[in-house]
Design a protein around this motif. Structure first.
Motif, short mmCIF file in Angstrom:
data_model
loop_
_atom_site.label_atom_id
_atom_site.label_comp_id
_atom_site.label_asym_id
_atom_site.label_seq_id
_atom_site.Cartn_x
_atom_site.Cartn_y
_atom_site.Cartn_z
N LEU A 52 0.71 -1.18 0.01
CA LEU A 52 -0.25 -0.19 0.04
C LEU A 52 0.76 1.20 -0.28
N HIS A 53 2.16 1.17 0.65
CA HIS A 53 2.83 2.27 0.52
C HIS A 53 3.33 2.78 -0.88
N LEU A 54 3.53 1.55 -1.74
CA LEU A 54 4.06 1.58 -3.11
C LEU A 54 2.85 2.17 -3.82
N ALA A 55 1.73 1.78 -3.57
CA ALA A 55 0.32 2.32 -4.24
C ALA A 55 0.33 3.60 -4.07
N SER A 89 2.99 9.54 -8.57
CA SER A 89 4.10 9.50 -9.62
C SER A 89 5.31 9.62 -8.94
N ASP A 90 5.60 9.11 -8.06
CA ASP A 90 7.10 9.43 -7.13
C ASP A 90 8.08 8.57 -8.28
N ALA A 91 9.06 9.56 -8.39
CA ALA A 91 9.94 9.18 -9.43
C ALA A 91 10.91 7.96 -9.04
N GLU A 92 11.45 7.76 -7.65
CA GLU A 92 11.98 6.85 -7.22
C GLU A 92 11.40 5.45 -7.38
N ALA A 93 10.16 5.19 -6.86
CA ALA A 93 9.49 4.09 -7.04
C ALA A 93 9.00 3.84 -8.42
N LEU A 94 8.67 4.82 -9.27
CA LEU A 94 8.54 4.27 -10.81
C LEU A 94 9.85 3.87 -11.51
N SER A 95 10.80 4.39 -11.10
CA SER A 95 12.30 3.82 -11.48
C SER A 95 12.48 2.24 -11.31
N LEU A 96 11.62 1.80 -10.29
CA LEU A 96 11.83 0.26 -9.97
C LEU A 96 11.10 -0.52 -11.00
N LEU A 97 10.22 0.11 -11.76
CA LEU A 97 9.19 -0.48 -12.79
C LEU A 97 9.71 -0.24 -14.09
N ALA A 98 9.28 -1.19 -15.04
CA ALA A 98 9.52 -1.42 -16.39
C ALA A 98 8.70 -0.26 -17.18
N PRO A 117 -2.64 8.74 -11.66
CA PRO A 117 -3.82 8.03 -11.84
C PRO A 117 -4.58 8.59 -10.76
N ARG A 118 -5.97 8.39 -10.53
CA ARG A 118 -6.74 9.04 -9.51
C ARG A 118 -7.04 7.75 -8.35
N TRP A 119 -6.90 6.60 -9.17
CA TRP A 119 -6.94 5.16 -8.29
C TRP A 119 -6.00 4.37 -8.65
N VAL A 120 -5.55 3.45 -7.70
CA VAL A 120 -4.43 2.30 -8.02
C VAL A 120 -5.28 1.20 -7.17
N ARG A 121 -5.14 0.08 -7.58
CA ARG A 121 -5.49 -1.23 -7.30
C ARG A 121 -4.80 -2.35 -7.36
N GLY A 122 -4.87 -3.41 -6.66
CA GLY A 122 -4.21 -4.71 -6.88
C GLY A 122 -5.08 -5.86 -7.19
N GLU A 123 -4.97 -6.53 -8.29
CA GLU A 123 -5.65 -7.74 -8.87
C GLU A 123 -4.81 -8.82 -8.64
N HIS A 124 -5.51 -9.96 -8.27
CA HIS A 124 -4.91 -11.32 -7.91
C HIS A 124 -5.04 -12.17 -9.15
N TYR A 125 -4.05 -12.64 -9.78
CA TYR A 125 -3.96 -13.57 -10.96
C TYR A 125 -3.37 -14.79 -10.70
N ARG A 126 -3.90 -15.89 -11.48
CA ARG A 126 -3.12 -17.19 -11.45
C ARG A 126 -2.51 -17.32 -12.93
N TYR A 127 -1.12 -17.41 -12.80
CA TYR A 127 -0.63 -17.61 -14.19
C TYR A 127 -0.14 -19.06 -14.48
N PRO A 138 2.97 11.07 0.38
CA PRO A 138 3.69 11.25 -0.93
C PRO A 138 3.09 12.54 -1.42
N GLN A 139 3.78 13.27 -2.11
CA GLN A 139 3.37 14.42 -2.78
C GLN A 139 3.18 14.31 -4.31
N PRO A 140 1.85 14.50 -4.66
CA PRO A 140 1.88 14.42 -6.28
C PRO A 140 2.62 15.51 -7.19
#
Length: 345
Positions: A259-262, A268-277, A287-297, A342-344
């Motif tokens: 949730l900290h990451l969310a 749009s924290d630059a340091e957090a986004l640098s960890l993503l592809a 984004p106005r909203w962020v959610r987590g979805e659970h998938y089976r791969y 977090p500051q937008p």
């Protein structure tokens, strides 16, 4: 390190054996009359044998422990795995593996030619082949130290061998105060299914609106887009991808860091986004909203419909991992835990 156990002991044992690879009286890059002891080489081979055997044995024991909650030592180990970055284990395991190769196998890695280190080694080997070198004080001391090392390793290996032959092996532990001959085993359990948490964001003002468009954040290596080919990262791995894998085993209540990451993504924290592809909102407002979805791969079958469509994975939604959250909703959550708000952008 001497007070540690488990993987730290593997580092300790590897380093201890490495001491005996060095000559006693000289710092020369290629000292004469001090060939590498076969006792030390077999010490490294005995180490890598226990590492590889233990890695297999602990899978059997781990599966049994997941069904039997009395294996508290295993569950404690599993908890420790989640809070560490263990990519150093890959490098550490490579070191004793080198002792399984001879000079002819590894020779191509070194430059050859007149005056080269490889040429000097070959020359030294030709000179001593079939000859009986004159005893030297340093050589005698070194031979005595190596023989003593062999006797010590053999003596300390007795309880280790008995443990490996037992039907109730104790893994990732030591059997002596020196901590230099131990049992090892990484990953006590391998799950039969691959589940993933997919983080998504939307610019829609209403997260529950049927026309809300949710877009996926892509991590650098963990499964996400079914069409993306699995990456090769060994012997390095990405810590955030690693933690996301373990988070999928539990709920977000057990992993409040997600949730900290969310919150960071909502700002749009630059340091957090640098960890993503991939950030789907890279050229747009956060984004106005962020959610987590659970998938089976699952891997797509070669020659199957999904593979023909260029998909490496087939995924099926299990359900919501955490509900849609806005930055305003997360601010009290951040404040209660003492996290920086977090500051937008």
């Amino acid at each position: 390190m001497w007070a540690m156990s488990g993987w730290e002991s593997q580092l300790l044992e590897t380093g201890f054996l490495g001491i005996f690879l060095c000559p006693l009286w000289t710092l020369s890059r290629l000292p004469q009359h001090t060939p590498t002891s076969r006792i030390v080489l077999w010490g490294f081979r005995w180490l890598i044998f226990r590492i590889m055997l233990g890695a297999g044995l602990i899978k059997i024991r781990g599966d049994r422990c997941w069904r039997d909650l009395t294996c508290m030592d295993f569950h404690y180990e599993a908890i420790l795995i989640v809070s560490g970055n263990l990519s150093f284990l890959n490098w550490l395991t490579m070191v004793p593996s080198l002792a399984c190769f001879d000079d002819a196998t590894l020779g191509f890695l070194f430059p050859s030619g007149p005056g080269s280190l490889k040429d000097r080694v070959l020359q030294m080997q030709r000179e001593i082949r079939g000859a009986r070198p004159k005893p030297r004080f340093g050589s005698v001391v070194r031979r005595a130290a190596n023989v003593s090392l062999g006797i010590l390793l053999a003596w300390l290996s007795v309880p280790v061998v008995l443990n490996l032959l037992s039907s109730r092996q104790v893994m990732n532990t030591h059997f002596n105060s020196l901590h230099i001959v131990n049992t090892y085993g990484a990953f006590g359990s391998i799950t039969k299914e691959r589940t993933e948490v997919i983080l998504q964001g939307t610019a829609s003002p209403n997260a529950s609106a049927p026309d809300a468009v949710w877009e996926d954040y892509e991590f650098k290596c963990k499964p996400g887009d079914p069409s993306r080919r699995p990456c090769l990262i060994s012997p390095y791995h990405y810590r955030l991808d690693w933690l996301m894998w373990f988070a999928a085993f539990q709920t977000y209540e057990h992993n409040d860091w997600i949730l900290h990451l969310a919150g960071k993504l909502l700002a749009s924290d630059a340091e957090a986004l640098s960890l993503l592809a991939h950030n789907p909102f890279a050229s747009r407002p956060p984004p106005r909203w962020v959610r987590g979805e659970h998938y089976r791969y699952k891997f797509s079958r070669p020659g199957g419909r999904h593979a023909a469509e260029g998909k490496w994975w087939v995924r099926k939604r299990i359900g919501a991992y955490f509900p849609p959250l806005s930055l305003e909703e997360l601010r009290p959550y951040f404040r209660d835990r003492g996290w920086p708000l977090p500051q937008p952008l």
